[in-house]
Design a protein around this motif. Structure first.
Motif, short mmCIF file in Angstrom:
data_model
loop_
_atom_site.label_atom_id
_atom_site.label_comp_id
_atom_site.label_asym_id
_atom_site.label_seq_id
_atom_site.Cartn_x
_atom_site.Cartn_y
_atom_site.Cartn_z
N UNK A 1 0.39 -13.41 2.27
CA UNK A 1 -0.34 -12.24 2.76
C UNK A 1 0.28 -11.70 4.05
N UNK A 2 0.75 -12.60 4.89
CA UNK A 2 1.40 -12.18 6.14
C UNK A 2 2.67 -11.40 5.85
N UNK A 3 3.47 -11.89 4.92
CA UNK A 3 4.70 -11.19 4.56
C UNK A 3 4.40 -9.81 3.98
N UNK A 4 3.40 -9.75 3.11
CA UNK A 4 3.04 -8.46 2.51
C UNK A 4 2.53 -7.49 3.57
N UNK A 5 1.72 -8.00 4.51
CA UNK A 5 1.19 -7.15 5.57
C UNK A 5 2.29 -6.65 6.49
N UNK B 1 -2.62 -3.97 1.72
CA UNK B 1 -2.63 -2.51 1.88
C UNK B 1 -3.07 -2.21 3.31
N UNK B 2 -2.33 -1.36 4.01
CA UNK B 2 -2.62 -1.12 5.43
C UNK B 2 -2.77 0.37 5.69
N UNK C 1 4.44 1.68 18.20
CA UNK C 1 3.11 2.12 17.81
C UNK C 1 2.06 1.10 18.26
N UNK C 2 0.81 1.52 18.47
CA UNK C 2 -0.24 0.54 18.77
C UNK C 2 -0.56 -0.27 17.51
N UNK C 3 -0.92 -1.54 17.70
CA UNK C 3 -1.19 -2.43 16.57
C UNK C 3 -2.66 -2.31 16.15
N UNK C 4 -3.10 -1.07 15.90
CA UNK C 4 -4.46 -0.81 15.43
C UNK C 4 -4.37 -0.48 13.94
N UNK C 5 -4.59 -1.50 13.11
CA UNK C 5 -4.32 -1.37 11.68
C UNK C 5 -5.41 -2.09 10.89
N UNK C 6 -5.85 -1.46 9.81
CA UNK C 6 -6.71 -2.13 8.84
C UNK C 6 -5.81 -2.81 7.81
N UNK C 7 -6.03 -4.10 7.58
CA UNK C 7 -5.27 -4.86 6.59
C UNK C 7 -6.22 -5.31 5.49
N UNK C 8 -6.01 -4.78 4.31
CA UNK C 8 -6.81 -5.16 3.15
C UNK C 8 -5.97 -6.07 2.27
N UNK C 9 -6.40 -7.31 2.14
CA UNK C 9 -5.65 -8.29 1.35
C UNK C 9 -6.31 -8.44 -0.03
N UNK C 10 -5.49 -8.47 -1.06
CA UNK C 10 -6.00 -8.66 -2.42
C UNK C 10 -5.09 -9.64 -3.15
N UNK C 11 -5.63 -10.23 -4.20
CA UNK C 11 -4.87 -11.15 -5.05
C UNK C 11 -5.12 -10.78 -6.50
N UNK C 12 -4.06 -10.48 -7.20
CA UNK C 12 -4.19 -10.10 -8.60
C UNK C 12 -4.85 -11.24 -9.40
N UNK C 13 -5.89 -10.89 -10.14
CA UNK C 13 -6.62 -11.86 -10.96
C UNK C 13 -7.31 -12.92 -10.10
N UNK C 14 -7.54 -12.61 -8.83
CA UNK C 14 -8.07 -13.60 -7.91
C UNK C 14 -9.49 -14.05 -8.22
#
Length: 380
Positions: free
Chosen positions: A33-37, A100-101, A156-169
């Motif tokens: 998830x960290x790598x994807x973000x 997704x960010x 840029x400022x680190x103000x970000x929404x991070x939505x983590x998902x897992x396929x078929x989770x």
């Protein structure tokens, strides 16, 4: 256990590879998830996805992850990494972990959201508050660091929404401890090091500990620690305990008891197969068949103590399995399983060292019948 499945073992123990070859390590869902973000944030800020993308793990390692999926839209970017669990029997091996960010409000920092296939915490006692996405503290810290690095590179400022998902989770989560821990809707994003160690004892014991924490937070006064699915069903049939009172102990009775010594629950039922609890009765705290074997001579000696004649004792010593010894005892009308239960109870109480936990022990045969027991003993 990081992403290990729960309550799907038997009561004889799961064996690791017997050929002695080194097992390949893998990456936790938190690392993926960290790598994807990180990749998604760079794309959000610069319009380009780094591939592979490098992240820093808590131990200082800097692995690179290939991107398996990318997508962008108006004001957002997303990336996905396929989880490689190495040689670990991990339910999330091969799953696509996505992030997704999009930009958050000024000063909000990193805001976490649970996407499809990631659960939400609904019971207290876990390291994440009720109502929050089931993204554990270390993965959250890793993601914050990765987002901060990407933001700093882009100015840029680190103000970000991070939505983590897992396929078929959501489907995968049914094979884990999550439902009984009150994590609903999907998997947890886990990992304390970012690295999956194959057949990790620490991961399994951590899952047991979270089960105790949830039971205590819910005010439960009775929990059952079982060696497998067969013994768990026997306990449920007897007591009708709720899911969050059931601890998938597996082979790790020592780790379970040591945690309960420090975090007691008033009543503990230990339930397991005859062969495994024959090891506990000898004072062994790791019940895995690769690390501690059944001692037929020891079982034969217990039969002798119960009054078995020389022929019965000799038959036990030359038996092929513990189950065969149990059958010999039954044919002779000797309560060997009760004796094993009593000695296992002694061993458990010795580890608890006077903690306010009353213990009973139930011993099952391979069909899940309770064939031996030792009634409640302890401070309560």
């Amino acid at each position: 256990m990081d992403e290990h499945s729960a309550a799907n073992g038997d009561d004889t123990g799961a064996d690791g590879p017997a050929d002695g070859k080194a097992l390949r390590r893998g990456w936790t869902t938190g690392a993926c998830a960290t790598a994807a973000a990180r990749a998604a944030c760079e794309a959000l800020f610069t319009g380009r996805f780094p591939d592979p993308v490098t992240v820093t793990l808590p131990g200082g390692q800097t692995p690179a992850f290939a991107l398996a999926w990318t997508e962008t839209g108006e004001g957002w970017a997303a990336a996905g990494v396929v989880k490689d669990a190495g040689d670990d029997p991990d339910v999330t091996h091969g799953a696509l972990v996505r992030a997704r960010v999009w930009r958050a409000g000024s000063g909000e920092g990193v805001v976490f959201r649970a996407g499809e296939g990631v659960g939400t915490v609904t019971r207290p006692g876990l390291p994440v508050p009720v109502g929050e996405p089931a993204i554990n503290p270390v993965p959250r810290a890793m993601i914050r660091q990765a987002v901060g690095e990407a933001a700093a590179l882009a100015g840029q400022p680190a103000d970000v929404v991070v939505e983590v998902s897992v396929e078929n989770g959501e489907a995968l989560a049914r094979r884990t401890m999550n439902p009984r821990l009150g994590i609903l809707g999907g998997l947890s994003i886990l990992g304390t090091t970012g690295i999956v160690v194959p057949y990790s004892c620490a991961a399994w014991i951590a899952s047991i500990q979270r089960g105790v924490d949830v039971a205590r937070a819910a005010g439960l006064t009775h929990v059952a620690a079982c060696t497998g699915d067969t013994s768990e069903k026997a306990v449920v049939a007897r007591y009708g305990l709720p899911d969050h009172a059931l601890l998938d102990m597996g082979d790790f009775v020592g780790g379970t008891l040591k945690y309960l010594r420090r975090h007691p629950v008033p009543r503990l039922t230990l339930c397991g197969g005859f062969a495994k609890f024959g090891k506990l009765a000898r004072g062994l705290m790791d019940l895995h068949s690769k690390r501690n074997s059944v001692d037929l001579d020891w079982l034969a000696d217990r039969l002798a103590e119960l009054g078995a004649g020389p022929e019965v004792v000799a038959a036990a010593r030359t038996a092929n399995t513990a189950a065969q010894v149990l059958g010999i005892a039954a044919e002779s009308g000797l309560p060997l399983a009760d004796r094993v239960a009593a000695l296992a109870q002694d061993a458990a109480l010795a580890v608890l060292e006077g903690a306010p936990v009353s213990v009973e022990v139930l011993v099952t045969d391979r069909q899940g019948n309770i064939v031996g027991e030792a009634g409640w003993r302890g401070p309560h």
